[in-house]
Design an enzyme around this catalytic site. Structure first.
Site, mmCIF file in Angstrom:
data_model
loop_
_atom_site.group_PDB
_atom_site.id
_atom_site.type_symbol
_atom_site.label_atom_id
_atom_site.label_comp_id
_atom_site.label_asym_id
_atom_site.label_seq_id
_atom_site.Cartn_x
_atom_site.Cartn_y
_atom_site.Cartn_z
ATOM 1 N N ASN A 86 0.832 -1.189 0.005
ATOM 2 C CA ASN A 86 0.097 0.067 0.153
ATOM 3 C C ASN A 86 0.858 1.273 -0.032
ATOM 4 O OD1 ASN A 86 -2.559 1.656 0.972
ATOM 5 N ND2 ASN A 86 -0.958 1.962 2.402
ATOM 6 N N TYR A 158 2.609 9.795 -11.333
ATOM 7 C CA TYR A 158 1.553 9.291 -10.526
ATOM 8 C C TYR A 158 0.567 7.987 -11.254
ATOM 9 C CZ TYR A 158 -1.663 8.254 -6.330
ATOM 10 O OH TYR A 158 -2.463 7.617 -5.567
ATOM 11 N N ALA A 160 0.802 7.135 -14.252
ATOM 12 C CA ALA A 160 1.456 6.095 -14.996
ATOM 13 C C ALA A 160 1.824 4.810 -14.061
ATOM 14 C CB ALA A 160 2.695 6.461 -15.536
#
Ligand code: NAD
Length: 269
Positions: A86, A158, A160
């Site tokens: 995450n 970000y 991509a």
């Protein structure tokens, strides 16, 4: 309800926001959790559920760190069932002509290579744990974003990187074929966390907090807990037939294309 009783989970980016909420929910649902973050804030997360959560400080995009974290977890906890990759950064919002290669490398390293390392090292350990326990299965989850679905919800690098995460979980699901270990992504919409606090604070300063959700059918931004619930579903056997999927949790934000106003006096043809 104890969906994760007897399971061991690693959660990265667990010092704040979505990662902290997920580590706490996993612990509440019976898992033993290793909460990892690059900052010391992860100690606070562990202190919130000291019987279930162990803190680990390290870089989720560093291969030696992640390999060592997985190896240590296998030894200390006797296995690994869940890896929630995450950790992420938003990076700059400059346009594509302004961003540097260094910015792209930094963002792709943490947001995309970090997930690759979770699959590579966490995946092997989860497969081994499953095989040692009657093929009971396991789960890898990665935080992508609605930014990974189409442009307009983050900077170019970000966006991509998150599109890469969505593709990577599909590749991983294929490469884990037959192992009973699943790999899925979550695509949050706008959630109030450390990453977006600047936006919420600016809106509050101007007395325009309600504007944050005005393009969203839910008419509000989301809470970290609402993403943690999705992360719990994907971690647990309740999602046993969900694999290689990018689960959108955004209040409906991504259901519409941006509406572009026509210049005054002109109508669409
Ligand atoms: P956050 O800033 O509150 O939490 C991110 C955590 O990741 C921080 O604790 C940070 O220290 C940690 N981190 C950053 N780089 C790291 C690294 N190299 N190694 C280990 N830890 C690292 O933000 P958040 O919103 O909870 O972010 C979690 C994930 O959710 C990210 O991948 C983010 O891209 C994604 N996401 C967030 C939103 C949102 O609106 N908040 C929307 C879509 C996706």
């Amino acid at each position: 309800m104890t969906d994760l009783t007897g399971k061991t989970a690693i959660v990265t980016g667990a010092g704040s926001g979505i990662g902290r909420a997920s580590a706490l929910l996993y612990a509440e649902q019976g898992a033993r959790v290793i909460a990892s973050d690059i900052t010391e804030a992860v100690q606070e997360t562990a202190a919130m559920a000291p019987d279930s959560i162990t803190a680990h400080q390290g870089d989720a995009a560093d291969e030696e760190t992640i390999k060592a974290l997985v190896d240590t977890t296998m030894q200390s906890h006797g296995g690994l069932d869940i890896f929630f990759a995450n950790a992420g950064i938003s990076g700059g919002f400059e346009g594509i002509f302004e961003q540097s290669v260094e910015e792209w490398e930094k963002i792709l390293r943490i947001n995309l290579i970090g997930v690759f390392l979770a699959v590579k090292h966490g995946g092997k350990a989860i497969v081994a744990t499953s095989e040692a326990n009657d093929n009971r299965g396991g789960s890898i989850i990665a935080t992508a974003s609605v930014a990974g679905l189409r442009s307009g919800a983050g900077g170019p690098a970000y966006t991509a990187s998150k599109a890469g995460v969505i593709n990577l979980v599909k590749i991983a699901a294929q490469q884990l074929s037959g192992s009973n270990v699943r790999c899925n992504a979550i695509c949050p919409g706008l959630i109030e966390t450390g990453m977006t606090s600047f936006l919420y604070e600016a809106a509050r300063r101007k007395g325009k907090e309600q504007m944050v959700g005005n393009l969203n059918p839910a008419q509000r931004g989301g809470e970290p807990n609402e993403i943690a619930e999705a992360a719990l579903f994907l971690a647990s056997d309740r999602s046993s037939y969900v694999n290689g999927h990018a689960l959108v949790v955004d209040g409906g934000l991504s259901t519409s294309h941006p509406y572009t106003r026509q210049p005054f006096g002109k109508t669409a043809t």
